[in-house]
Design a protein around this motif. Structure first.
Motif, PDB file in Angstrom:
ATOM      1  N   SER A   1      51.068 -12.341  55.846  1.00  0.00           N
ATOM      2  CA  SER A   1      49.949 -12.032  56.740  1.00  0.00           C
ATOM      3  C   SER A   1      48.824 -11.320  55.989  1.00  0.00           C
ATOM      4  N   ASN A   2      47.584 -11.683  56.361  1.00  0.00           N
ATOM      5  CA  ASN A   2      46.411 -11.014  55.793  1.00  0.00           C
ATOM      6  C   ASN A   2      45.475 -10.546  56.908  1.00  0.00           C
ATOM      7  N   ASP A   3      46.066 -10.211  58.052  1.00  0.00           N
ATOM      8  CA  ASP A   3      45.271  -9.816  59.214  1.00  0.00           C
ATOM      9  C   ASP A   3      44.395  -8.603  58.933  1.00  0.00           C
ATOM     10  N   TYR A   4      44.835  -7.739  58.034  1.00  0.00           N
ATOM     11  CA  TYR A   4      44.095  -6.517  57.736  1.00  0.00           C
ATOM     12  C   TYR A   4      43.647  -6.449  56.279  1.00  0.00           C
ATOM     13  N   GLY A   5      43.729  -7.580  55.575  1.00  0.00           N
ATOM     14  CA  GLY A   5      43.350  -7.592  54.172  1.00  0.00           C
ATOM     15  C   GLY A   5      44.442  -7.123  53.236  1.00  0.00           C
ATOM     16  N   GLN A   6      45.694  -7.056  53.721  1.00  0.00           N
ATOM     17  CA  GLN A   6      46.782  -6.511  52.918  1.00  0.00           C
ATOM     18  C   GLN A   6      47.195  -7.402  51.750  1.00  0.00           C
ATOM     19  N   LEU A   7      46.655  -8.622  51.669  1.00  0.00           N
ATOM     20  CA  LEU A   7      46.948  -9.479  50.521  1.00  0.00           C
ATOM     21  C   LEU A   7      46.015  -9.207  49.346  1.00  0.00           C
ATOM     22  N   GLY A   8      45.030  -8.365  49.558  1.00  0.00           N
ATOM     23  CA  GLY A   8      44.148  -8.010  48.463  1.00  0.00           C
ATOM     24  C   GLY A   8      43.214  -9.125  48.039  1.00  0.00           C
ATOM     25  N   SER A   9      42.874  -9.994  48.968  1.00  0.00           N
ATOM     26  CA  SER A   9      41.932 -11.070  48.718  1.00  0.00           C
ATOM     27  C   SER A   9      41.262 -11.417  50.040  1.00  0.00           C
ATOM     28  N   ASP A  10      40.211 -12.217  49.951  1.00  0.00           N
ATOM     29  CA  ASP A  10      39.477 -12.569  51.165  1.00  0.00           C
ATOM     30  C   ASP A  10      39.992 -13.857  51.793  1.00  0.00           C
ATOM     31  N   THR A  11      41.175 -14.270  51.400  1.00  0.00           N
ATOM     32  CA  THR A  11      41.779 -15.472  51.955  1.00  0.00           C
ATOM     33  C   THR A  11      42.354 -15.188  53.340  1.00  0.00           C
ATOM     34  N   SER A  12      42.677 -16.254  54.045  1.00  0.00           N
ATOM     35  CA  SER A  12      43.437 -16.090  55.274  1.00  0.00           C
ATOM     36  C   SER A  12      44.895 -15.860  54.884  1.00  0.00           C
ATOM     37  N   SER A  13      45.740 -15.633  55.870  1.00  0.00           N
ATOM     38  CA  SER A  13      47.160 -15.491  55.568  1.00  0.00           C
ATOM     39  C   SER A  13      47.639 -16.709  54.786  1.00  0.00           C
ATOM     40  N   ARG A  14      48.525 -16.488  53.823  1.00  0.00           N
ATOM     41  CA  ARG A  14      48.947 -17.594  52.969  1.00  0.00           C
ATOM     42  C   ARG A  14      50.456 -17.630  52.822  1.00  0.00           C
ATOM     43  N   THR A  15      50.960 -18.800  52.564  1.00  0.00           N
ATOM     44  CA  THR A  15      52.395 -19.026  52.511  1.00  0.00           C
ATOM     45  C   THR A  15      52.929 -19.161  51.099  1.00  0.00           C
ATOM     46  N   THR A  16      52.076 -19.036  50.105  1.00  0.00           N
ATOM     47  CA  THR A  16      52.506 -19.047  48.706  1.00  0.00           C
ATOM     48  C   THR A  16      51.836 -17.883  47.985  1.00  0.00           C
ATOM     49  N   PRO A  17      52.437 -17.405  46.903  1.00  0.00           N
ATOM     50  CA  PRO A  17      51.851 -16.276  46.178  1.00  0.00           C
ATOM     51  C   PRO A  17      50.454 -16.596  45.668  1.00  0.00           C
ATOM     52  N   GLY A  18      49.571 -15.655  45.876  1.00  0.00           N
ATOM     53  CA  GLY A  18      48.223 -15.733  45.352  1.00  0.00           C
ATOM     54  C   GLY A  18      47.880 -14.435  44.668  1.00  0.00           C
ATOM     55  N   GLU A  19      46.922 -14.476  43.798  1.00  0.00           N
ATOM     56  CA  GLU A  19      46.605 -13.302  43.000  1.00  0.00           C
ATOM     57  C   GLU A  19      45.827 -12.270  43.811  1.00  0.00           C
ATOM     58  N   VAL A  20      46.197 -11.023  43.640  1.00  0.00           N
ATOM     59  CA  VAL A  20      45.428  -9.906  44.178  1.00  0.00           C
ATOM     60  C   VAL A  20      44.279  -9.651  43.212  1.00  0.00           C
ATOM     61  N   PHE A  21      43.081  -9.506  43.745  1.00  0.00           N
ATOM     62  CA  PHE A  21      41.906  -9.334  42.895  1.00  0.00           C
ATOM     63  C   PHE A  21      41.772  -7.874  42.466  1.00  0.00           C
ATOM     64  N   LEU A  22      42.326  -7.571  41.295  1.00  0.00           N
ATOM     65  CA  LEU A  22      42.295  -6.223  40.760  1.00  0.00           C
ATOM     66  C   LEU A  22      40.987  -5.964  40.018  1.00  0.00           C
ATOM     67  N   PRO A  23      40.618  -4.708  39.880  1.00  0.00           N
ATOM     68  CA  PRO A  23      39.442  -4.391  39.064  1.00  0.00           C
ATOM     69  C   PRO A  23      39.651  -4.889  37.635  1.00  0.00           C
ATOM     70  N   GLU A  24      38.588  -5.279  36.981  1.00  0.00           N
ATOM     71  CA  GLU A  24      38.678  -5.840  35.642  1.00  0.00           C
ATOM     72  C   GLU A  24      39.341  -4.858  34.668  1.00  0.00           C
ATOM     73  N   GLY A  25      40.298  -5.377  33.906  1.00  0.00           N
ATOM     74  CA  GLY A  25      40.969  -4.578  32.890  1.00  0.00           C
ATOM     75  C   GLY A  25      42.088  -3.700  33.392  1.00  0.00           C
ATOM     76  N   VAL A  26      42.389  -3.747  34.691  1.00  0.00           N
ATOM     77  CA  VAL A  26      43.428  -2.891  35.265  1.00  0.00           C
ATOM     78  C   VAL A  26      44.697  -3.690  35.511  1.00  0.00           C
ATOM     79  N   SER A  27      45.817  -3.210  35.023  1.00  0.00           N
ATOM     80  CA  SER A  27      47.125  -3.746  35.380  1.00  0.00           C
ATOM     81  C   SER A  27      47.838  -2.709  36.242  1.00  0.00           C
ATOM     82  N   ILE A  28      48.943  -3.100  36.859  1.00  0.00           N
ATOM     83  CA  ILE A  28      49.623  -2.244  37.836  1.00  0.00           C
ATOM     84  C   ILE A  28      51.028  -1.900  37.344  1.00  0.00           C
ATOM     85  N   SER A  29      51.366  -0.618  37.449  1.00  0.00           N
ATOM     86  CA  SER A  29      52.691  -0.166  37.020  1.00  0.00           C
ATOM     87  C   SER A  29      53.649   0.045  38.177  1.00  0.00           C
TER      88      SER A  29
END
Length: 457
Positions: free
Chosen positions: A223-251
């Motif tokens: 579900s992306n009803d509140y933007g929790q997928l981190g993208s401007d897409t609608s809810s999606r049924t397959t993994p999509g990339e979260v749009f992170l700030p440039e040069g930032v990885s997540i630990s």
């Protein structure tokens, strides 16, 4: 502790057990009258109506309301047990970790063989297997694949397999399984991660899943009803990339009901998704899909994070606890607020309940803050706390001070004390394997009784 209403019972070994069960999407407390040392190997977890725990004999027990096979004893009717009932796991298996789904009536037990065993409510097919739902049986993972970590959402579960892939089962009405459909799945089904990418971290929200990939990217689906997928897409049924700030990885990542937080490689904290209570910490209550920095004080990086359903918390590099979003069901902040602990006490660990947070102090005591209508904060009453409350419970330190999971800084380290490495899951305290002492064990000073803080997902 006299304010607690407890009932004295006996376990299968004839030892005294005092049980207090809190109901709801929040935490529960099991009170075990036993010497501190014998429960060093324990583990526990709870649901809406029942609790499970690992006893000092290494066996699994259940107490509370047995509904839809929640006790794993073969009974499917509605019964209540105030005394712990033994749960029989398959031969030669001992429980290491306990997971419960958001409905609170299904349970997942990580066994010593690396397999997960499930039992209880199967109304969303969330057991991941065939057979009798009221007795523990192995989640039917693909041959040769065991589970290394998992997170349970609302009526579904998502796990990282030993092959690095994500496998999910149960409710899929928002595509949270990640297999390209909205069909709920009876058995673990592989999410369609990009080729060559394996999962390192996983967090399940209400109906959305987020993982940190081996390529340094973050992927999300559902579900992306509140933007929790981190993208401007609608809810999606397959993994999509979260749009992170440039040069930032997540630990590290953590998920609330409809929002996600992530610690960046730059030491900053990022958040996206639902923000009705200010849980994104950006000074507004506007939900958003954009991944943006949480407004922590200048120069503060983040050591640990946790989420309640509608709240957020972090331990900062300055040794303070910061809270924002819904704090106690009545108080909300749209930017992080530093919470005072007693002078000389710094936070060493952080966990959450459905509506609040649990803080381990360097003095060994448990501090709690948030909603408390079920007594889940272990304060001895049912009143909510808008600031950290010193419970009077002492958290048992781990015997090995050099352990990576040690939650209590050296009392002699003075002002240089700093938070230790994470021992919590995305929603709260996580329990160690039998050979380690877990910081979630609490000792009542006057009686020596041991309290286990556990969370109901």
């Amino acid at each position: 502790m006299s304010d607690f209403q407890t009932e004295e019972n006996f376990n299968a070994k004839g030892e005294v057990v005092m049980v207090k069960k809190m109901f709801g999407w929040a935490a529960a407390v099991l009170l075990l009258a036993a010497p501190a040392c014998v429960l060093a190997a324990g583990s526990a977890g709870g649901g809406d109506w029942h609790s499970l725990f690992i006893g000092d004999d290494g066996e699994l027990y259940a107490a509370g309301v047995n509904m839809n096979g929640a006790f794993g004893n073969g009974e499917t009717g509605f019964t209540q047990e105030s005394s712990p009932v033994l749960v029989e796991l398959p031969e030669n298996q001992k429980p290491l970790k306990i997971f419960n789904d958001g409905l609170g009536a299904a349970s997942y037990i990580l066994g010593t063989d690396g397999n997960v065993y499930s039992f209880g409510d199967s109304s969303y097919m969330q057991l991941g297997r065939e057979g009798d739902a009221a007795t523990p049986a192995r989640v039917e993972m693909p041959e040769g694949v065991s589970i290394t970590d998992m997170s349970a959402g609302f009526g579904y579960a998502a796990a990282i397999g030993s092959d690095g892939q994500v496998y999910s089962w149960g409710n899929n009405d928002s595509g949270q399984i990640g297999d390209g459909t909205n069909s709920s799945r009876f058995f673990p089904t592989k999410a369609l991660l990009p080729e060559g990418v394996s999962a390192l971290k996983i967090a399940a929200g209400d109906d959305h899943t987020t993982v940190v990939g081996s390529d340094g990217k973050v992927y999300s689906w559902g579900s992306n009803d509140y933007g929790q997928l981190g993208s401007d897409t609608s809810s999606r049924t397959t993994p999509g990339e979260v749009f992170l700030p440039e040069g930032v990885s997540i630990s590290d990542i953590s998920a609330g009901q409809d929002h996600v937080m992530a610690i960046g490689s730059d030491g900053k904290l990022y958040a996206w998704g639902g923000n009705g209570q200010g849980q994104l910490g950006d000074g507004t209550t506007a939900s958003r899909s954009e991944v943006a920095e949480v407004s922590l004080p200048e120069g503060i990086s983040v050591m640990k994070i946790a989420n309640s359903a509608l709240g957020s918390a972090a331990i900062g590099s300055d040794g303070k606890v910061y809270l924002w979003g819904s704090v106690d069901g009545y108080t909300s902040y749209s930017v992080p607020q530093a919470m005072d602990l007693p002078e000389g006490v710094v936070p060493s660990d952080l966990g959450s309940t459905g509506a609040g947070f649990l803080i381990s102090g360097s003095d060994g005591q448990l501090y709690s803050v948030g909603g408390n209508r079920f007594g889940e904060l272990a304060t001895g009453d049912l009143s909510s706390k808008s600031v950290p409350f010193q419970t009077g419970f002492f958290l048992m330190p781990q015997p090995d001070s050099d352990s990576a999971n040690n939650s209590s800084p050296d009392a002699g380290s003075g002002d240089d004390q700093s938070p230790t490495e994470d021992v919590t899951g995305s929603h709260g305290f996580e329990f160690s394997p039998p050979e380690k002492m877990d910081p979630a064990f609490v000792v009542e000073p006057d009686t020596g009784r041991v309290f286990i803080m556990i969370e109901a997902y």
